[in-house]
Motif scaffolding. Structure first.
Motif, PDB file in Angstrom:
ATOM      1  N   ASN A   1       0.855  -1.190   0.000  1.00  0.00           N
ATOM      2  CA  ASN A   1       0.000   0.000   0.000  1.00  0.00           C
ATOM      3  C   ASN A   1       0.897   1.248   0.000  1.00  0.00           C
ATOM      4  N   ASP A   2       0.819   2.073  -1.054  1.00  0.00           N
ATOM      5  CA  ASP A   2       1.788   3.174  -1.146  1.00  0.00           C
ATOM      6  C   ASP A   2       1.428   4.371  -0.255  1.00  0.00           C
ATOM      7  N   ALA A   3       0.275   4.298   0.449  1.00  0.00           N
ATOM      8  CA  ALA A   3      -0.062   5.387   1.352  1.00  0.00           C
ATOM      9  C   ALA A   3       0.668   5.243   2.688  1.00  0.00           C
ATOM     10  N   ARG A   4       1.299   4.099   2.927  1.00  0.00           N
ATOM     11  CA  ARG A   4       1.994   3.902   4.196  1.00  0.00           C
ATOM     12  C   ARG A   4       3.436   4.399   4.083  1.00  0.00           C
ATOM     13  N   LYS A   5       3.941   4.883   5.205  1.00  0.00           N
ATOM     14  CA  LYS A   5       5.332   5.334   5.222  1.00  0.00           C
ATOM     15  C   LYS A   5       6.143   4.325   6.017  1.00  0.00           C
ATOM     16  N   LEU A   6       7.135   3.750   5.384  1.00  0.00           N
ATOM     17  CA  LEU A   6       7.952   2.753   6.070  1.00  0.00           C
ATOM     18  C   LEU A   6       9.382   3.268   6.194  1.00  0.00           C
ATOM     19  N   GLN A   7      10.001   2.908   7.302  1.00  0.00           N
ATOM     20  CA  GLN A   7      11.405   3.296   7.497  1.00  0.00           C
ATOM     21  C   GLN A   7      12.233   2.012   7.600  1.00  0.00           C
ATOM     22  N   LEU A   8      13.238   1.895   6.772  1.00  0.00           N
ATOM     23  CA  LEU A   8      14.053   0.678   6.772  1.00  0.00           C
ATOM     24  C   LEU A   8      15.409   0.954   7.411  1.00  0.00           C
ATOM     25  N   GLU A   9      15.851  -0.007   8.198  1.00  0.00           N
ATOM     26  CA  GLU A   9      17.168   0.146   8.818  1.00  0.00           C
ATOM     27  C   GLU A   9      17.919  -1.180   8.685  1.00  0.00           C
ATOM     28  N   ILE A  10      19.080  -1.153   8.083  1.00  0.00           N
ATOM     29  CA  ILE A  10      19.837  -2.390   7.900  1.00  0.00           C
ATOM     30  C   ILE A  10      21.130  -2.321   8.693  1.00  0.00           C
ATOM     31  N   THR A  11      21.376  -3.330   9.514  1.00  0.00           N
ATOM     32  CA  THR A  11      22.660  -3.410  10.221  1.00  0.00           C
ATOM     33  C   THR A  11      23.362  -4.683   9.775  1.00  0.00           C
ATOM     34  N   ARG A  12      24.604  -4.553   9.337  1.00  0.00           N
ATOM     35  CA  ARG A  12      25.353  -5.738   8.888  1.00  0.00           C
ATOM     36  C   ARG A  12      26.068  -6.377  10.058  1.00  0.00           C
ATOM     37  N   TYR A  13      26.079  -7.721  10.101  1.00  0.00           N
ATOM     38  CA  TYR A  13      26.867  -8.458  11.097  1.00  0.00           C
ATOM     39  C   TYR A  13      27.836  -9.340  10.331  1.00  0.00           C
ATOM     40  N   GLY A  14      29.070  -8.966  10.307  1.00  0.00           N
ATOM     41  CA  GLY A  14      30.068  -9.764   9.594  1.00  0.00           C
ATOM     42  C   GLY A  14      29.774  -9.808   8.109  1.00  0.00           C
ATOM     43  N   LYS A  15      30.184 -10.938   7.461  1.00  0.00           N
ATOM     44  CA  LYS A  15      30.092 -11.011   5.999  1.00  0.00           C
ATOM     45  C   LYS A  15      28.721 -11.426   5.493  1.00  0.00           C
ATOM     46  N   ASP A  16      28.104 -12.412   6.204  1.00  0.00           N
ATOM     47  CA  ASP A  16      26.914 -13.050   5.638  1.00  0.00           C
ATOM     48  C   ASP A  16      25.599 -12.694   6.318  1.00  0.00           C
ATOM     49  N   GLU A  17      25.670 -11.975   7.423  1.00  0.00           N
ATOM     50  CA  GLU A  17      24.418 -11.739   8.132  1.00  0.00           C
ATOM     51  C   GLU A  17      24.098 -10.254   8.208  1.00  0.00           C
ATOM     52  N   ALA A  18      22.789 -10.000   8.152  1.00  0.00           N
ATOM     53  CA  ALA A  18      22.343  -8.602   8.295  1.00  0.00           C
ATOM     54  C   ALA A  18      20.987  -8.616   8.978  1.00  0.00           C
ATOM     55  N   LEU A  19      20.713  -7.541   9.710  1.00  0.00           N
ATOM     56  CA  LEU A  19      19.406  -7.431  10.364  1.00  0.00           C
ATOM     57  C   LEU A  19      18.652  -6.301   9.688  1.00  0.00           C
ATOM     58  N   LEU A  20      17.445  -6.601   9.240  1.00  0.00           N
ATOM     59  CA  LEU A  20      16.621  -5.579   8.587  1.00  0.00           C
ATOM     60  C   LEU A  20      15.450  -5.247   9.508  1.00  0.00           C
ATOM     61  N   ILE A  21      15.344  -3.979   9.878  1.00  0.00           N
ATOM     62  CA  ILE A  21      14.206  -3.560  10.708  1.00  0.00           C
ATOM     63  C   ILE A  21      13.301  -2.680   9.850  1.00  0.00           C
ATOM     64  N   VAL A  22      12.031  -3.034   9.793  1.00  0.00           N
ATOM     65  CA  VAL A  22      11.062  -2.232   9.032  1.00  0.00           C
ATOM     66  C   VAL A  22      10.114  -1.590  10.044  1.00  0.00           C
ATOM     67  N   ARG A  23      10.086  -0.281  10.044  1.00  0.00           N
ATOM     68  CA  ARG A  23       9.183   0.425  10.972  1.00  0.00           C
ATOM     69  C   ARG A  23       8.079   1.102  10.177  1.00  0.00           C
ATOM     70  N   ASP A  24       6.864   0.952  10.669  1.00  0.00           N
ATOM     71  CA  ASP A  24       5.747   1.644  10.031  1.00  0.00           C
ATOM     72  C   ASP A  24       5.604   3.000  10.727  1.00  0.00           C
ATOM     73  N   ILE A  25       5.990   4.074  10.025  1.00  0.00           N
ATOM     74  CA  ILE A  25       5.963   5.404  10.660  1.00  0.00           C
ATOM     75  C   ILE A  25       4.828   6.261  10.085  1.00  0.00           C
ATOM     76  N   THR A  26       3.808   5.592   9.553  1.00  0.00           N
ATOM     77  CA  THR A  26       2.704   6.333   8.924  1.00  0.00           C
ATOM     78  C   THR A  26       2.048   7.306   9.903  1.00  0.00           C
ATOM     79  N   ARG A  27       1.780   6.807  11.134  1.00  0.00           N
ATOM     80  CA  ARG A  27       1.073   7.647  12.100  1.00  0.00           C
ATOM     81  C   ARG A  27       1.907   8.879  12.471  1.00  0.00           C
TER      82      ARG A  27
END
Ligand code: ADP
Length: 263
Positions: A1-27
């Motif tokens: 839904n393109d009316a929502r505002k999402l904020q993405l945050e990626i943190t890398r851990y070493g070579k093969d791992e990463a953590l992706l956090i998706v926050r819904d900041i619409t409100r």
């Protein structure tokens, strides 16, 4: 839904791992939008009554018919109405700037002419009490919105006057190098303690509220400068020493510049 505002945050851990956090900041986004609209609407609605009040006060003052005991209060009412008008205008400008942080206009602004205009305005505010000089040796054109750029340049120059004692030197300079164009205002005024510098562009942040009010400041000038820069891919830098003076500079990247000769 393109009316929502999402904020993405990626943190890398070493070579093969990463953590992706998706926050819904619409409100949050909608609330922020409501705040901006509210400020813009209130400021806009306040302009008409203020113009009427100022008009009547000016007529009364210039008629010379006001009874003697009213003359001082009349002066103060005029002064305060002027302050309120500046505040409302600055709030409105800031609300407009905040609604879009990207993509300023496509006008070509002659930097030399803009600096001469700003220097004239600064001399007007100073009333001959400061020595204001301009150093601009090229014919650079800055791409953007002429009114917004004027606000940013003028705010720095007027602050230099407001926060410098009589007899102070103020220099407006423009330099070009491989990193872009740099406009700076150097003063020999009161300076700023380093702890305040990171907060100067916050709305209503003042180092000394009393002095700022006395000199006619709204506390919004540097917030306006920051938002104009966001819309022109520019950056602000501040170099200051208490009691020695300050240099405020605006830096613009090469893609915002052309030379009048190329045009
Ligand atoms: P104001 O309307 O109060 O001048 P600004 O946003 O323009 O608001 O500036 C924020 C604060 O930064 C001012 O209140 C003042 O304390 C400080 N300041 C800005 N420019 C200068 C300067 N050239 N010299 C010293 N202090 C300054």
């Amino acid at each position: 839904n393109d009316a929502r505002k999402l904020q993405l945050e990626i943190t890398r851990y070493g070579k093969d791992e990463a953590l992706l956090i998706v926050r819904d900041i619409t409100r949050l986004h909608n609330l922020e939008q409501m705040r901006r609209d509210f400020v813009a609407n209130v400021s806009h609605e306040l302009r008409t009554p203020l113009t009427v009040i100022a008009g009547y006060l000016e007529t009364l003052e210039s008629s010379g018919q006001a009874p003697k005991p009213w003359q001082r209060p009349l002066q103060q009412m005029l002064e305060q109405t002027g302050r309120m008008t500046s505040l409302v205008n600055d709030l409105l400008l800031l609300a407009r700037l905040e609604t879009s942080e990207r993509d300023s206009g496509r006008e070509r602004v002659a930097v030399g002419e803009l600096m001469e205009r700003v220097a004239r305005e600064a001399r007007g505010l100073s009333g001959g009490r400061h020595n204001i000089t301009v150093a601009c040796s090229d014919d650079a054109l800055l791409t953007g919105d002429a009114n917004e750029l004027h606000s940013a340049f003028a705010n720095l120059a007027l602050n230099a006057v407001k926060y410098s004692p009589n007899g102070g030197d103020i220099t407006l300079s423009w330099t070009l190098d491989s990193r872009g164009g740099h406009f700076s205002v150097r003063d020999s005024g009161i300076g700023i303690d380093p702890i305040h510098i990171p907060r100067l562009t916050e709305r209503f942040y003042r180092v000394d509220a009393g002095r700022s009010r006395e000199s006619g400041g709204t506390g919004l000038g540097l917030a306006i400068v920051k938002h104009v820069l966001l819309r022109h891919s520019g950056e602000l830098s501040v170099d200051s020493r208490p009691g020695r003076g300050s240099t405020f500079a605006l830096h613009f990247p090469p893609h915002k510049l052309t030379s009048a000769a190329e045009n």
